[in-house]
Design a protein around this motif. Structure first.
Motif, PDB file in Angstrom:
ATOM      1  N   VAL A 140       0.811  -1.223   0.093  1.00 54.94           N
ATOM      2  CA  VAL A 140      -0.077  -0.013  -0.065  1.00 54.94           C
ATOM      3  C   VAL A 140       0.797   1.181   0.159  1.00 54.94           C
ATOM      4  N   GLU A 141       1.858   1.241   0.873  1.00 60.22           N
ATOM      5  CA  GLU A 141       2.706   2.504   0.820  1.00 60.22           C
ATOM      6  C   GLU A 141       4.248   2.470   0.407  1.00 60.22           C
ATOM      7  N   LYS A 142       4.680   3.655  -0.013  1.00 60.74           N
ATOM      8  CA  LYS A 142       5.833   3.583  -0.531  1.00 60.74           C
ATOM      9  C   LYS A 142       6.659   4.986   0.079  1.00 60.74           C
ATOM     10  N   VAL A 143       7.914   4.794   0.323  1.00 68.41           N
ATOM     11  CA  VAL A 143       8.852   5.373   1.298  1.00 68.41           C
ATOM     12  C   VAL A 143       9.563   6.029   0.438  1.00 68.41           C
ATOM     13  N   ASP A 144       9.676   7.703   0.503  1.00 67.35           N
ATOM     14  CA  ASP A 144      10.740   8.256  -0.095  1.00 67.35           C
ATOM     15  C   ASP A 144      11.290   9.419   0.678  1.00 67.35           C
ATOM     16  N   ARG A 145      12.585   9.550   0.792  1.00 68.01           N
ATOM     17  CA  ARG A 145      13.610  10.467   1.577  1.00 68.01           C
ATOM     18  C   ARG A 145      13.633  11.855   0.887  1.00 68.01           C
ATOM     19  N   MET A 146      13.784  12.808   1.688  1.00 67.69           N
ATOM     20  CA  MET A 146      13.979  13.901   1.185  1.00 67.69           C
ATOM     21  C   MET A 146      14.914  14.777   2.009  1.00 67.69           C
ATOM     22  N   ASP A 147      15.812  15.296   1.446  1.00 67.16           N
ATOM     23  CA  ASP A 147      17.251  16.050   2.153  1.00 67.16           C
ATOM     24  C   ASP A 147      16.612  17.285   2.608  1.00 67.16           C
ATOM     25  N   VAL A 148      16.991  17.398   4.015  1.00 66.63           N
ATOM     26  CA  VAL A 148      16.712  18.983   4.559  1.00 66.63           C
ATOM     27  C   VAL A 148      18.069  19.505   4.967  1.00 66.63           C
ATOM     28  N   SER A 149      19.190  19.270   4.285  1.00 67.71           N
ATOM     29  CA  SER A 149      20.386  19.798   4.601  1.00 67.71           C
ATOM     30  C   SER A 149      20.329  21.356   3.867  1.00 67.71           C
ATOM     31  N   LEU A 150      21.389  21.955   4.594  1.00 70.72           N
ATOM     32  CA  LEU A 150      21.566  23.544   3.817  1.00 70.72           C
ATOM     33  C   LEU A 150      21.759  23.799   2.451  1.00 70.72           C
ATOM     34  N   ILE A 151      21.354  24.450   1.863  1.00 72.90           N
ATOM     35  CA  ILE A 151      21.582  24.817   0.356  1.00 72.90           C
ATOM     36  C   ILE A 151      22.119  26.153   0.047  1.00 72.90           C
ATOM     37  N   SER A 152      23.236  26.185  -0.080  1.00 73.86           N
ATOM     38  CA  SER A 152      23.941  27.737  -0.172  1.00 73.86           C
ATOM     39  C   SER A 152      23.536  28.332  -1.541  1.00 73.86           C
ATOM     40  N   VAL A 153      22.946  29.214  -1.409  1.00 72.86           N
ATOM     41  CA  VAL A 153      22.471  29.957  -2.573  1.00 72.86           C
ATOM     42  C   VAL A 153      23.029  31.462  -2.762  1.00 72.86           C
ATOM     43  N   PRO A 154      24.072  31.440  -3.623  1.00 73.96           N
ATOM     44  CA  PRO A 154      24.789  32.481  -4.015  1.00 73.96           C
ATOM     45  C   PRO A 154      23.835  33.560  -4.892  1.00 73.96           C
ATOM     46  N   MET A 155      23.951  34.723  -4.547  1.00 72.07           N
ATOM     47  CA  MET A 155      22.958  35.676  -5.554  1.00 72.07           C
ATOM     48  C   MET A 155      24.030  36.888  -5.846  1.00 72.07           C
ATOM     49  N   GLN A 156      23.418  37.411  -6.967  1.00 72.94           N
ATOM     50  CA  GLN A 156      24.190  38.572  -7.441  1.00 72.94           C
ATOM     51  C   GLN A 156      23.126  39.290  -8.281  1.00 72.94           C
ATOM     52  N   VAL A 157      23.071  40.362  -7.771  1.00 73.42           N
ATOM     53  CA  VAL A 157      22.116  41.537  -8.465  1.00 73.42           C
ATOM     54  C   VAL A 157      23.115  42.616  -9.064  1.00 73.42           C
ATOM     55  N   GLN A 158      22.893  43.041 -10.292  1.00 71.89           N
ATOM     56  CA  GLN A 158      23.607  44.089 -10.775  1.00 71.89           C
ATOM     57  C   GLN A 158      22.455  44.984 -11.442  1.00 71.89           C
ATOM     58  N   GLY A 159      23.070  46.478 -11.044  1.00 78.55           N
ATOM     59  CA  GLY A 159      22.114  47.335 -11.763  1.00 78.55           C
ATOM     60  C   GLY A 159      20.826  47.543 -11.069  1.00 78.55           C
ATOM     61  N   ALA A 160      20.715  47.243  -9.512  1.00 84.34           N
ATOM     62  CA  ALA A 160      19.422  47.330  -8.887  1.00 84.34           C
ATOM     63  C   ALA A 160      19.390  48.648  -8.355  1.00 84.34           C
ATOM     64  N   TYR A 161      18.234  49.521  -8.797  1.00 84.45           N
ATOM     65  CA  TYR A 161      18.292  50.923  -8.265  1.00 84.45           C
ATOM     66  C   TYR A 161      17.883  51.150  -6.752  1.00 84.45           C
ATOM     67  N   SER A 162      18.610  51.840  -6.147  1.00 80.40           N
ATOM     68  CA  SER A 162      18.523  51.875  -4.609  1.00 80.40           C
ATOM     69  C   SER A 162      17.428  53.159  -4.363  1.00 80.40           C
ATOM     70  N   GLU A 163      17.121  53.428  -3.194  1.00 79.37           N
ATOM     71  CA  GLU A 163      16.168  54.454  -2.852  1.00 79.37           C
ATOM     72  C   GLU A 163      16.395  55.676  -3.735  1.00 79.37           C
ATOM     73  N   GLY A 164      17.707  56.168  -3.649  1.00 74.47           N
ATOM     74  CA  GLY A 164      18.184  57.414  -4.280  1.00 74.47           C
ATOM     75  C   GLY A 164      18.470  57.448  -5.696  1.00 74.47           C
ATOM     76  N   GLY A 165      18.084  56.346  -6.311  1.00 70.86           N
ATOM     77  CA  GLY A 165      17.977  56.114  -7.911  1.00 70.86           C
ATOM     78  C   GLY A 165      19.349  55.572  -8.407  1.00 70.86           C
ATOM     79  N   ILE A 166      20.576  55.259  -7.334  1.00 72.69           N
ATOM     80  CA  ILE A 166      21.715  55.063  -7.680  1.00 72.69           C
ATOM     81  C   ILE A 166      21.712  53.429  -7.870  1.00 72.69           C
ATOM     82  N   PRO A 167      22.115  53.031  -8.971  1.00 75.24           N
ATOM     83  CA  PRO A 167      22.179  51.491  -9.467  1.00 75.24           C
ATOM     84  C   PRO A 167      23.557  50.741  -8.597  1.00 75.24           C
TER      85      PRO A 167
END
Length: 186
Positions: free
Chosen positions: A73-100
Protein backbone atom coordinates in the motif's frame (compact mmCIF):
# COMPACT_ATOMS: atom_id res chain seq x y z
CA UNK A 1 16.68 -44.66 25.61
CA UNK A 2 14.76 -44.59 22.35
CA UNK A 3 11.99 -42.54 23.93
CA UNK A 4 14.58 -40.08 25.30
CA UNK A 5 16.14 -39.75 21.84
CA UNK A 6 12.77 -39.03 20.22
CA UNK A 7 12.01 -36.32 22.81
CA UNK A 8 15.45 -34.82 22.30
CA UNK A 9 14.98 -34.75 18.52
CA UNK A 10 11.54 -33.16 18.94
CA UNK A 11 12.99 -30.54 21.28
CA UNK A 12 15.84 -29.76 18.86
CA UNK A 13 13.34 -29.50 15.99
CA UNK A 14 11.15 -27.11 17.99
CA UNK A 15 14.16 -24.91 18.89
CA UNK A 16 15.34 -24.80 15.26
CA UNK A 17 11.80 -23.95 14.13
CA UNK A 18 11.49 -21.20 16.77
CA UNK A 19 14.87 -19.69 15.84
CA UNK A 20 13.95 -19.83 12.15
CA UNK A 21 10.62 -18.11 12.86
CA UNK A 22 12.37 -15.40 14.87
CA UNK A 23 14.89 -14.79 12.07
CA UNK A 24 12.14 -14.59 9.44
CA UNK A 25 9.98 -12.27 11.58
CA UNK A 26 13.01 -10.06 12.29
CA UNK A 27 13.77 -9.85 8.58
CA UNK A 28 10.15 -8.95 7.76
CA UNK A 29 10.07 -6.39 10.59
CA UNK A 30 13.34 -4.81 9.40
CA UNK A 31 12.29 -4.67 5.75
CA UNK A 32 9.18 -2.61 6.58
CA UNK A 33 10.83 -0.32 9.16
CA UNK A 34 12.24 2.95 7.79
CA UNK A 35 14.63 4.95 9.94
CA UNK A 36 15.07 8.67 9.32
CA UNK A 37 18.55 10.21 9.46
CA UNK A 38 18.89 13.61 11.19
CA UNK A 39 19.24 15.53 7.91
CA UNK A 40 16.23 14.11 6.10
CA UNK A 41 12.50 13.52 6.27
CA UNK A 42 10.66 10.36 5.28
CA UNK A 43 7.53 10.61 3.17
CA UNK A 44 5.16 7.63 3.34
CA UNK A 45 2.82 7.93 0.36
CA UNK A 46 -0.04 5.80 -0.85
CA UNK A 47 -2.60 6.18 1.94
CA UNK A 48 -4.80 9.06 2.98
CA UNK A 49 -3.67 10.86 6.11
CA UNK A 50 -5.42 13.64 8.04
CA UNK A 51 -3.26 16.61 9.06
CA UNK A 52 -3.78 18.42 12.38
CA UNK A 53 -5.46 21.30 10.52
CA UNK A 54 -8.09 18.88 9.15
CA UNK A 55 -6.83 18.55 5.57
CA UNK A 56 -6.60 15.10 3.97
CA UNK A 57 -3.39 14.39 2.05
CA UNK A 58 -1.96 11.32 0.37
CA UNK A 59 1.17 11.17 2.49
CA UNK A 60 2.52 11.29 6.02
CA UNK A 61 5.83 12.78 7.07
CA UNK A 62 8.33 11.46 9.60
CA UNK A 63 11.11 13.82 10.66
CA UNK A 64 13.82 12.52 12.97
CA UNK A 65 12.32 9.17 13.85
CA UNK A 66 11.12 5.97 12.26
CA UNK A 67 7.98 4.56 10.79
CA UNK A 68 6.51 1.35 9.46
CA UNK A 69 5.59 1.01 5.82
CA UNK A 70 2.42 -0.92 5.11
CA UNK A 71 3.43 -3.50 2.49
CA UNK A 72 2.03 -3.10 -1.02
CA UNK A 73 0.00 0.00 0.00
CA UNK A 74 2.72 2.51 0.93
CA UNK A 75 5.93 3.72 -0.64
CA UNK A 76 8.71 5.51 1.27
CA UNK A 77 10.71 8.42 -0.18
CA UNK A 78 13.50 10.37 1.48
CA UNK A 79 13.94 14.12 1.18
CA UNK A 80 17.14 15.90 2.17
CA UNK A 81 16.72 18.86 4.55
CA UNK A 82 20.39 19.88 4.63
CA UNK A 83 21.37 23.48 4.00
CA UNK A 84 21.56 24.66 0.41
CA UNK A 85 23.95 27.54 -0.23
CA UNK A 86 22.37 30.05 -2.60
CA UNK A 87 24.82 32.64 -3.98
CA UNK A 88 22.99 35.69 -5.30
CA UNK A 89 24.21 38.56 -7.44
CA UNK A 90 22.10 41.51 -8.47
CA UNK A 91 23.58 44.05 -10.89
CA UNK A 92 22.12 47.43 -11.71
CA UNK A 93 19.45 47.35 -8.97
CA UNK A 94 18.35 50.89 -8.22
CA UNK A 95 18.47 51.99 -4.60
CA UNK A 96 16.16 54.53 -2.96
CA UNK A 97 18.27 57.41 -4.22
CA UNK A 98 18.13 56.14 -7.81
CA UNK A 99 21.71 54.91 -7.72
CA UNK A 100 22.36 51.56 -9.41
CA UNK A 101 24.04 49.04 -7.10
CA UNK A 102 25.67 45.66 -7.52
CA UNK A 103 25.04 43.42 -4.55
CA UNK A 104 26.52 40.00 -3.78
CA UNK A 105 24.87 37.91 -1.07
CA UNK A 106 24.76 34.30 0.05
CA UNK A 107 21.66 32.77 1.60
CA UNK A 108 21.38 29.37 3.23
CA UNK A 109 17.98 27.80 2.68
CA UNK A 110 16.62 24.35 3.39
CA UNK A 111 13.49 22.32 2.98
CA UNK A 112 11.38 23.21 6.00
CA UNK A 113 10.46 20.57 8.54
CA UNK A 114 7.64 22.73 9.91
CA UNK A 115 4.53 20.50 9.76
CA UNK A 116 2.40 23.38 8.42
CA UNK A 117 4.52 23.98 5.32
CA UNK A 118 6.51 20.79 4.66
CA UNK A 119 3.69 19.58 2.40
CA UNK A 120 4.40 22.48 0.05
CA UNK A 121 7.99 21.28 -0.37
CA UNK A 122 6.87 17.70 -0.88
CA UNK A 123 4.42 18.71 -3.59
CA UNK A 124 6.99 20.85 -5.40
CA UNK A 125 10.35 19.21 -4.81
CA UNK A 126 9.98 15.49 -4.04
CA UNK A 127 12.44 13.72 -6.32
CA UNK A 128 13.96 17.01 -7.50
CA UNK A 129 17.75 17.41 -7.24
CA UNK A 130 19.11 19.80 -4.60
CA UNK A 131 20.63 22.07 -7.25
CA UNK A 132 17.16 22.62 -8.75
CA UNK A 133 15.76 23.56 -5.33
CA UNK A 134 18.69 25.98 -4.98
CA UNK A 135 17.92 27.49 -8.39
CA UNK A 136 14.28 28.12 -7.49
CA UNK A 137 15.31 29.63 -4.14
CA UNK A 138 17.90 31.81 -5.88
CA UNK A 139 15.39 33.22 -8.37
CA UNK A 140 12.90 33.89 -5.59
CA UNK A 141 15.47 35.54 -3.32
CA UNK A 142 17.01 37.67 -6.11
CA UNK A 143 13.60 39.16 -6.89
CA UNK A 144 13.13 40.13 -3.26
CA UNK A 145 16.72 41.34 -3.06
CA UNK A 146 15.95 43.93 -5.77
CA UNK A 147 12.89 45.06 -3.80
CA UNK A 148 14.87 45.51 -0.59
CA UNK A 149 17.60 47.46 -2.39
CA UNK A 150 14.93 49.75 -3.87
CA UNK A 151 13.66 50.58 -0.38
CA UNK A 152 17.07 51.46 1.12
CA UNK A 153 19.72 54.08 0.44
CA UNK A 154 23.18 52.93 -0.68
CA UNK A 155 24.55 53.91 2.73
CA UNK A 156 21.97 51.76 4.54
CA UNK A 157 22.68 48.79 2.28
CA UNK A 158 26.41 49.09 2.95
CA UNK A 159 26.41 50.04 6.64
CA UNK A 160 23.31 48.47 8.19
CA UNK A 161 23.61 44.87 7.04
CA UNK A 162 21.38 43.63 9.85
CA UNK A 163 18.50 45.84 8.68
CA UNK A 164 19.18 44.74 5.11
CA UNK A 165 19.09 41.10 6.15
CA UNK A 166 15.88 41.53 8.20
CA UNK A 167 14.12 43.31 5.34
CA UNK A 168 15.05 40.58 2.88
CA UNK A 169 13.93 37.90 5.32
CA UNK A 170 10.57 39.62 5.91
CA UNK A 171 9.89 40.06 2.20
CA UNK A 172 11.04 36.62 1.07
CA UNK A 173 9.56 34.52 3.90
CA UNK A 174 5.95 34.28 2.57
CA UNK A 175 7.13 33.13 -0.88
CA UNK A 176 9.64 30.69 0.58
CA UNK A 177 6.91 29.22 2.80
CA UNK A 178 4.70 28.71 -0.26
CA UNK A 179 7.59 26.72 -1.72
CA UNK A 180 8.09 24.80 1.53
CA UNK A 181 11.53 26.32 2.13
CA UNK A 182 13.01 28.13 5.11
CA UNK A 183 15.68 30.82 5.09
CA UNK A 184 18.29 29.77 7.62
CA UNK A 185 20.91 32.52 7.29
CA UNK A 186 21.75 35.39 4.98
Amino acid sequence: MNQFGTMFETLIGAVVLAVGAIVILSWIFRSFLSICRPNEILIFSGRRHRLPDGRDVGFRVVAGGRGFRIPIVEKVDRMDVSLISVPMQVQGAYSEGGIPLTVHAVANVKVSTNPRIVGNAIERFLGVPTREIGRVAKETMEGHLRGVIASMTPEEVNEDRLKFSRQLELQAEPDLQKLGLALDTL
